[in-house]
Design a protein around this motif. Structure first.
Motif, PDB file in Angstrom:
ATOM      1  N   UNK A 113       0.834  -1.210   0.000  1.00 40.18           N
ATOM      2  CA  UNK A 113       0.000   0.000   0.000  1.00 40.18           C
ATOM      3  C   UNK A 113       0.866   1.256   0.000  1.00 40.18           C
ATOM      4  N   UNK A 114       0.243   2.364  -0.438  1.00 39.34           N
ATOM      5  CA  UNK A 114       0.879   3.676  -0.362  1.00 39.34           C
ATOM      6  C   UNK A 114       0.067   4.522   0.612  1.00 39.34           C
ATOM      7  N   UNK A 115       0.773   5.271   1.474  1.00 36.49           N
ATOM      8  CA  UNK A 115       0.100   6.067   2.506  1.00 36.49           C
ATOM      9  C   UNK A 115       0.552   7.512   2.377  1.00 36.49           C
ATOM     10  N   UNK A 116      -0.415   8.443   2.256  1.00 40.85           N
ATOM     11  CA  UNK A 116      -0.011   9.852   2.180  1.00 40.85           C
ATOM     12  C   UNK A 116      -0.538  10.595   3.399  1.00 40.85           C
ATOM     13  N   UNK A 117       0.019  11.772   3.627  1.00 42.45           N
ATOM     14  CA  UNK A 117      -0.465  12.607   4.727  1.00 42.45           C
ATOM     15  C   UNK A 117       0.399  12.553   5.975  1.00 42.45           C
ATOM     16  N   UNK A 118       1.507  11.777   5.968  1.00 40.91           N
ATOM     17  CA  UNK A 118       2.402  11.760   7.139  1.00 40.91           C
ATOM     18  C   UNK A 118       3.692  12.484   6.724  1.00 40.91           C
ATOM     19  N   UNK A 119       3.943  13.644   7.330  1.00 38.98           N
ATOM     20  CA  UNK A 119       5.015  14.508   6.807  1.00 38.98           C
ATOM     21  C   UNK A 119       6.417  13.937   6.984  1.00 38.98           C
ATOM     22  N   UNK A 120       6.762  13.441   8.186  1.00 34.77           N
ATOM     23  CA  UNK A 120       8.167  13.027   8.348  1.00 34.77           C
ATOM     24  C   UNK A 120       8.321  11.509   8.341  1.00 34.77           C
ATOM     25  N   UNK A 121       7.684  10.868   7.353  1.00 31.10           N
ATOM     26  CA  UNK A 121       7.802   9.410   7.229  1.00 31.10           C
ATOM     27  C   UNK A 121       9.084   9.102   6.443  1.00 31.10           C
ATOM     28  N   UNK A 122       9.862   8.134   6.907  1.00 31.39           N
ATOM     29  CA  UNK A 122      11.123   7.801   6.234  1.00 31.39           C
ATOM     30  C   UNK A 122      11.219   6.312   5.962  1.00 31.39           C
ATOM     31  N   UNK A 123      12.150   5.951   5.069  1.00 30.08           N
ATOM     32  CA  UNK A 123      12.390   4.537   4.767  1.00 30.08           C
ATOM     33  C   UNK A 123      12.908   3.844   6.017  1.00 30.08           C
ATOM     34  N   UNK A 124      12.370   2.665   6.315  1.00 31.75           N
ATOM     35  CA  UNK A 124      12.802   1.945   7.516  1.00 31.75           C
ATOM     36  C   UNK A 124      11.900   2.201   8.717  1.00 31.75           C
ATOM     37  N   UNK A 125      10.957   3.152   8.576  1.00 28.60           N
ATOM     38  CA  UNK A 125       9.999   3.383   9.669  1.00 28.60           C
ATOM     39  C   UNK A 125       8.934   2.283   9.659  1.00 28.60           C
ATOM     40  N   UNK A 126       8.388   1.988  10.852  1.00 27.44           N
ATOM     41  CA  UNK A 126       7.281   1.022  10.943  1.00 27.44           C
ATOM     42  C   UNK A 126       6.057   1.763  11.469  1.00 27.44           C
ATOM     43  N   UNK A 127       4.900   1.462  10.899  1.00 28.65           N
ATOM     44  CA  UNK A 127       3.641   1.981  11.449  1.00 28.65           C
ATOM     45  C   UNK A 127       3.040   0.861  12.302  1.00 28.65           C
ATOM     46  N   UNK A 128       2.827   1.140  13.593  1.00 24.76           N
ATOM     47  CA  UNK A 128       2.303   0.116  14.517  1.00 24.76           C
ATOM     48  C   UNK A 128       1.018   0.612  15.178  1.00 24.76           C
ATOM     49  N   UNK A 129       0.224  -0.354  15.636  1.00 26.26           N
ATOM     50  CA  UNK A 129      -0.948   0.012  16.436  1.00 26.26           C
ATOM     51  C   UNK A 129      -0.448   0.524  17.791  1.00 26.26           C
ATOM     52  N   UNK A 130      -1.104   1.569  18.372  1.00 28.69           N
ATOM     53  CA  UNK A 130      -0.614   2.163  19.631  1.00 28.69           C
ATOM     54  C   UNK A 130      -0.536   1.157  20.780  1.00 28.69           C
TER      55      UNK A 130
END
Length: 609
Positions: A279-296
């Motif tokens: 998937x592609x995700x937009x709207x997160x300004x300081x997202x970088x390669x190697x970052x993980x999006x996790x549930x809180x």
């Protein structure tokens, strides 16, 4: 509980430069019905950048998706050049298998080895695709043996020797699993992908986890993160935490504002995506390669291999020549700074550092091609600036000794030129490791050489082999400093005063060497107008007029014959410049100049040296 998602396959297409990856992806797109019957489709549709189209190379990894037998196949087309190896390394994290494309004539090449090693490190299954079997000199069976030898060289598991082999001609849109059976479509390749590449696994009931492997950038929506859903489900408006395995301090709550999946060449908005989806995700300004999006409720970043470090650097400097600001749209240090830092949004292998001077920035990359593509892009966008000669980045070991980057260089040349290649590379501190016979009656030479020994060599190599040589190099770690290298034996011919070049002045100058300018060109004092046949720099007056007297007739002027000037491309100019010179780059011109324009100050500086 972990489970497979059988309606998806995620694959990367990997290969050496020019073995037909992008053309193959074109055919897979066409035959899966992505385009309408009558739709006009550009060749190599995945190479969207102007430079990619002109040079026929892929620079950025591209995502696309096709459907076959109710299965969605996400395909990532990767670059083949070592300079863009950073792109290959990280996209392999998103896929469950690779299609290794090898040219049926050239066989396994250095970059084939590099990309294959990366796939084996991640234990990814492979489908071997021998492409270009329609070439008259094709030798598909030999090439398959070469790939198996390469697998053994890389200590691959025995299971890899059972990898399926597909013979294809991407240009004709056909593939077959058996050379004796002629086929008119790509079905055998599609079937091999479904059969041998495992479906993605994950736990749909777990907390959300998604690793960002690529960053796209769009002027309207900013940064777009692309990655694969490893666990759970990701939904629009969901609150997630942005974290990174290499940086524990990074934890930030963000909201998913838009979510896209790939379909053919376009992105389609979706409200949610499950395990295995890319998937592609937009709207997160300081997202970088190697970052993980996790549930809180469960913050667990996914480990990610570090991108290979840059090995060479150049200084990008605000243009301060007497002709500055006449041809470019963006000329100030603020313009230059903003543009270079914007490049970091999409290019992970690049580094930009500010220096003591506000007008100069140190830009480091993976190779000369990597940096020259950036220079060419900026030039086309209307930027005007100057760049210095490429220098390698040194390191120190524990004892404080100097280490320098080394390259493994593979050269295929007709036998009669091998002597001059060996001689030239030995002068540049290259060591001949191996010599053998390559396909097509060529001799294959394998060198270990310092990266700086290759700077400025490519043009000379093409001249020495009359354009018949093939040279490929690959980064091979750091080794102790090998000693000084003299880059250029020829000096420069330098303009003595500002003005416009005149035939009479050029006619007298051309005896001294090769000129880079013709008549009617604006020059300034300190600008390099040609190459001296000898080692020293010479100042010349190329704006000199002939004084007419009553004893001379002006008709004698008509007999002055000028040799056509040598017009240098961007790469040739970057190769040519010496450490005390700069290349002035504008949208219309490339001018080589001395760093110090004033002749007196220049002499003083060289005496101090």
């Amino acid at each position: 509980m972990r489970q497979q998602r059988n309606d998806i396959r995620n694959i990367a297409i990997i290969a050496h430069v020019d073995h037909g990856k992008t053309t193959l992806v074109d055919e897979l797109l066409k035959q899966s019905g992505v385009f309408r019957e009558n739709q006009e489709v550009a060749e190599r549709v995945m190479d969207s950048g102007d430079i990619e189209r002109e040079r026929g190379i892929t620079i950025l990894a591209k995502n696309t998706a096709v459907s076959y037998k109710n299965t969605k196949i996400n395909i990532i087309d990767t670059p083949g050049h070592a300079d863009f190896g950073g792109e290959v390394e990280r996209v392999l994290k998103m896929v469950n298998g690779v299609v290794l494309v090898v040219d049926a004539f050239e066989g396994a090449m250095p970059q084939t080895k590099f990309v294959l090693r990366k796939a084996l490190e991640l234990k990814l299954p492979i489908v071997i695709c021998v492409n270009k079997i329609d070439r008259p000199e094709a030798r598909p069976e030999h090439v398959v043996d070469e790939v198996y030898e390469l697998l053994l060289d890389l200590d691959a598991d025995d299971s890899y020797l059972d990898s399926p082999v597909i013979y294809a001609s991407a240009k004709n849109g056909s593939a077959t699993a058996n050379l004796t059976v002629k086929n008119k479509d790509m079905k055998p390749l599609f079937d091999a992908i479904l059969e041998h590449i495992p479906a993605p696994e994950g736990d749909p009931d777990e907390a959300t986890q998604l690793l960002i492997s690529t960053i796209d950038y769009n002027e309207y929506v900013g940064r777009i993160g692309v990655g694969k859903v490893d666990n759970g489900v990701i939904r629009v408006n969901q609150e997630v935490v942005l974290c990174n395995a290499h940086d524990e301090s990074k934890q930030k709550k963000v909201k998913i504002s838009k979510l896209y999946e790939f379909d053919g060449l376009s992105k389609v908005e979706v409200s949610e995506a499950g395990i295995g989806s890319i998937v592609a995700i937009s709207g997160i300004t300081d997202i970088h390669i190697g970052d993980t999006l996790c549930a809180p409720e469960k913050i667990e970043p996914i480990p990610f291999q570090k991108i290979s470090e840059p090995t060479i650097a150049m200084h990008f400097i605000v243009n301060d020549s007497p002709l500055a600001g006449q041809e470019g749209k963006y000329v100030t240090s603020r313009h230059l700074r903003d543009r270079l830092f914007r490049e970091l949004n999409t290019d992970v292998s690049l580094r930009v550092e500010e220096t003591d001077s506000a007008d100069s920035f140190k830009v480091s990359g993976r190779g000369e091609l990597h940096l020259s593509v950036l220079i060419e892009n900026m030039r086309r966008e209307g930027f005007e600036f100057a760049v210095s000669k490429a220098e390698v980045l040194y390191k120190k070991d524990e004892k404080g000794s100097l280490l320098e980057p080394m390259e493994l260089t593979y050269i295929d040349v007709p036998e009669e030129y091998s002597g001059s290649v060996i001689e030239k590379l030995s002068q540049r501190k290259g060591e001949l490791r191996n010599m053998g016979v390559a396909s097509g009656g060529y001799t294959r030479l394998e060198f270990s050489i310092p990266s700086r020994g290759l700077i400025g060599y490519r043009g000379e190599f093409m001249t020495d082999t009359k354009g018949n040589g093939i040279m490929n190099s690959i980064f091979d770690g750091y080794a102790p400093y090998k000693g000084d290298i003299q880059y250029r034996k020829q000096g420069s011919l330098i303009a003595f005063e500002a003005g416009e070049t005149i035939t009479y002045g050029l006619y007298n100058a051309q005896e001294r060497g090769t000129l880079f300018v013709g008549p009617g060109v604006k020059v300034y004092s300190g600008m390099v107008v040609g190459e001296n046949g000898r080692g020293e720099d010479i100042e010349l007056n190329v704006c000199k007029k002939k004084q007419l007297t009553n004893t001379r007739s002006s008709s004698a002027d008509e007999a002055l014959r000028l040799t056509p000037p040598k017009i240098m491309s961007l790469e040739q100019s970057l190769d040519f410049i010496d450490t005390d010179e700069l290349l002035e780059v504008t949208p219309k011109s490339l001018r080589i100049r001395k760093k110090i324009l004033d002749p007196t100050l220049r002499k003083r500086a060289s005496m101090k040296k």
